[in-house]
Design a protein around this motif. Structure first.
Motif, mmCIF file in Angstrom:
data_model
loop_
_atom_site.group_PDB
_atom_site.id
_atom_site.type_symbol
_atom_site.label_atom_id
_atom_site.label_comp_id
_atom_site.label_asym_id
_atom_site.label_seq_id
_atom_site.Cartn_x
_atom_site.Cartn_y
_atom_site.Cartn_z
ATOM 1 N N GLN A 16 11.992 11.550 4.838
ATOM 2 C CA GLN A 16 13.256 11.800 4.159
ATOM 3 C C GLN A 16 12.976 12.099 2.694
ATOM 4 O OE1 GLN A 16 16.508 9.095 4.955
ATOM 5 N NE2 GLN A 16 17.334 9.367 2.892
ATOM 6 N N VAL A 162 12.879 11.415 -4.354
ATOM 7 C CA VAL A 162 12.227 10.290 -3.678
ATOM 8 C C VAL A 162 11.751 10.805 -2.325
ATOM 9 C CG1 VAL A 162 12.508 7.986 -2.689
ATOM 10 C CG2 VAL A 162 13.748 8.594 -4.791
ATOM 11 N N ASP A 164 10.205 9.617 1.194
ATOM 12 C CA ASP A 164 10.013 8.423 2.027
ATOM 13 C C ASP A 164 9.433 8.857 3.364
ATOM 14 O OD1 ASP A 164 10.160 6.172 3.576
ATOM 15 O OD2 ASP A 164 12.292 5.784 3.242
ATOM 16 N N SER A 166 8.422 6.967 5.939
ATOM 17 C CA SER A 166 8.404 5.762 6.777
ATOM 18 C C SER A 166 7.363 4.740 6.323
ATOM 19 C CB SER A 166 8.134 6.117 8.231
ATOM 20 O OG SER A 166 9.135 6.957 8.718
ATOM 21 N N LEU A 169 6.176 5.641 0.029
ATOM 22 C CA LEU A 169 7.194 6.185 -0.862
ATOM 23 C C LEU A 169 6.560 6.776 -2.114
ATOM 24 C CD1 LEU A 169 9.561 3.086 -0.843
ATOM 25 C CD2 LEU A 169 10.246 5.342 -0.051
ATOM 26 N N LYS B 133 15.663 1.472 -1.004
ATOM 27 C CA LYS B 133 14.720 1.801 0.059
ATOM 28 C C LYS B 133 14.089 0.523 0.586
ATOM 29 C CE LYS B 133 14.497 6.371 0.213
ATOM 30 N NZ LYS B 133 14.712 7.100 1.480
ATOM 31 N N LEU B 139 8.963 1.517 11.169
ATOM 32 C CA LEU B 139 9.105 2.857 11.737
ATOM 33 C C LEU B 139 7.728 3.427 12.024
ATOM 34 C CD1 LEU B 139 11.828 4.172 9.320
ATOM 35 C CD2 LEU B 139 12.138 3.703 11.735
#
Lengths: 286, 157
Positions: A16, A162, A164, A166, A169, B133, B139
């Motif tokens: 993401q 940002v 991400d 999973s 980051l 976050k 995941l």
């Protein structure tokens, strides 16, 4: 709050990217392309990758130019950890069932990897082997790919984002508050940290489990899964370093790593005790 | 009072003898035969440093600066620590502990024995925490999860 989120699947995981404005299609296409390019070179899970060709037969393979930074870090971590962190855990992982077919069926005993510097010779991004060799860049590869995706964004003139991937980051712009997921309970956090223009990578041994004591974080010195440390987090200037250090924290004393790298860290033991660096920007709940 | 200070000095010397061997001669002497002891013992010597009043009776030790070396085993391997101790009228007037490690890790380790802070973890509900976050490993890859699901299904779990 981010105004726009771009989600996609790459290297077998969910990504993401949050940005202020929606990413133009030309940029999202470039991002997908970059991820695909990386996968084609380094994936152990596809038969057409460069890694797969070295697993099939020995020889020389020219990896993309981005391989230099990746393997440079592996060289360093291999040396500091005495071989615990090594791309050569690939064969050991396969033996335990974590193979490209996801057989998840463990063979008898363990395969102890050869030493990285002895079994493989490297000149820049060219890798040369003398026997079939399974290279697994799982210890730092995903974090590195986060950096490479960030490069695509920056080249497109995007400065606040940002990424991400999973658990890994990278943030550019505003400070970001991040919860450290409890290894045993994803509805809980064991702490909160703030990151700013840097990367936070998490690594845990208790999620990707396919049998008793079988998970994907192997000690390259023994070929066996680790057990003492169950989760780690590392914060560093980039994803490559943060991801590599998150893995190294399973095997190496943080003080020793701190002699070589600038980073902050949290790690949790199977006993439920968590340790953190003194300079951590955040807290661990106790 | 005198007794107490004498005791302090004795404690300091005892600590030092654990670290190594106090040489009988004065300034500049180096004891190379070192005992293997835990690092923490060097702390007790530095705690005992500031004693002031002189004990009664004749002097047991010659005034001067004494030096010794101690060895201990850290997670990074064998480390050496140097201890310098100044005696005047049988009391310790100064103690200096000097890391003499040859490996760079050791220097840091000796300078700051516990780099991290450890505590038992208490989880807090993510709903209560205002975070943007979450970083963890919940995941995992799609292919992996599919395979685990398949195994469970095959096993009738």
């Amino acid at each position: 709050m981010p105004a726009s989120s771009f989600r996609f699947t790459g290297i077998g995981t969910t990504w993401q990217i949050d940005t202020g404005d929606e990413l133009p299609e030309v940029v999202t296409a470039r991002v997908r392309g970059r991820v695909e390019e990386f996968d084609r070179a380094y994936s152990r899970f596809r038969s057409d990758s460069l890694v797969a060709s070295l697993a099939a037969e020995p020889g020389s393979v020219d990896f993309p130019p981005d391989a230099v930074d990746l393997f440079d870090l592996y060289d360093k971590l291999d040396e500091i950890s005495g071989g615990a962190v090594t791309p050569l855990v690939g064969r050991s992982l396969e033996h335990l069932g974590y193979d490209s077919q996801y057989s998840l069926t463990a063979g008898q005993g363990r395969i102890v990897p050869s030493r990285w510097t002895e079994a493989v010779s490297r000149s820049g991004s060219r890798i040369t082997t003398t026997s079939p060799t399974v290279i697994d860049v799982g210890a730092a590869g995903k974090g590195y790919l986060v950096d490479l995706v960030a490069e695509v964004l920056v080249e497109a003139g995007i400065t606040e984002f940002v990424i991400d991937a999973s658990g890994d980051l990278l943030t550019s712009g505003e400070p970001l508050r991040v919860g450290l997921e409890h290894p045993f309970d994803p509805s809980k956090a064991i702490g909160v940290v703030t990151i700013e223009n840097e990367s936070l990578c998490a690594s845990g041994s208790n999620r990707r489990v396919w049998g008793s004591g079988l998970h994907h974080i192997l000690d390259g010195r023994t070929g066996a899964p680790t057990s003492d440390i169950i989760a780690t987090w590392a914060i560093a200037a980039n994803g490559l370093l943060a991801d590599g250090l998150a893995t190294a924290l399973f095997f190496v004393q943080p003080e020793r790593l701190a002699e070589h790298f600038e980073f902050d860290w949290v790690r949790m033991r199977s006993s439920g005790i968590a340790e953190r660096s003194r300079t951590l920007r955040g807290e661990v709940f106790s | 009072m005198i007794t107490r200070h004498q005791k302090t000095a004795v404690t300091a010397l005892a600590g030092l003898s654990l670290l190594g061997v106090v040489t009988g001669c004065s300034t500049g002497a180096d004891a190379s035969d070192a005992a293997s002891t835990p690092a923490a013992s060097s702390k007790s010597t530095s705690d005992a440093a500031p004693s002031t009043s002189a004990p009664a009776g004749s002097s047991e030790y010659k005034d001067g600066e004494y030096k010794a070396e101690g060895e201990y085993t850290s997670p990074g391997g064998k480390e050496t620590v140097g201890v310098s101790l100044t005696l005047a009228g049988d009391k310790v007037t100064a103690v200096t502990v000097t890391p003499e490690s040859t490996n760079p890790n050791g220097k840091k380790y000796q300078g700051e024995f516990a780099d991290g802070i450890a505590a038992e973890v208490v989880g807090k509900s993510l709903n209560e925490l205002k975070v943007s976050k979450v970083a963890g490993s919940s995941l995992t890859s799609g292919g992996f999860n599919d395979a685990v699901d398949k195994i469970k299904a095959d096993a009738g779990v």
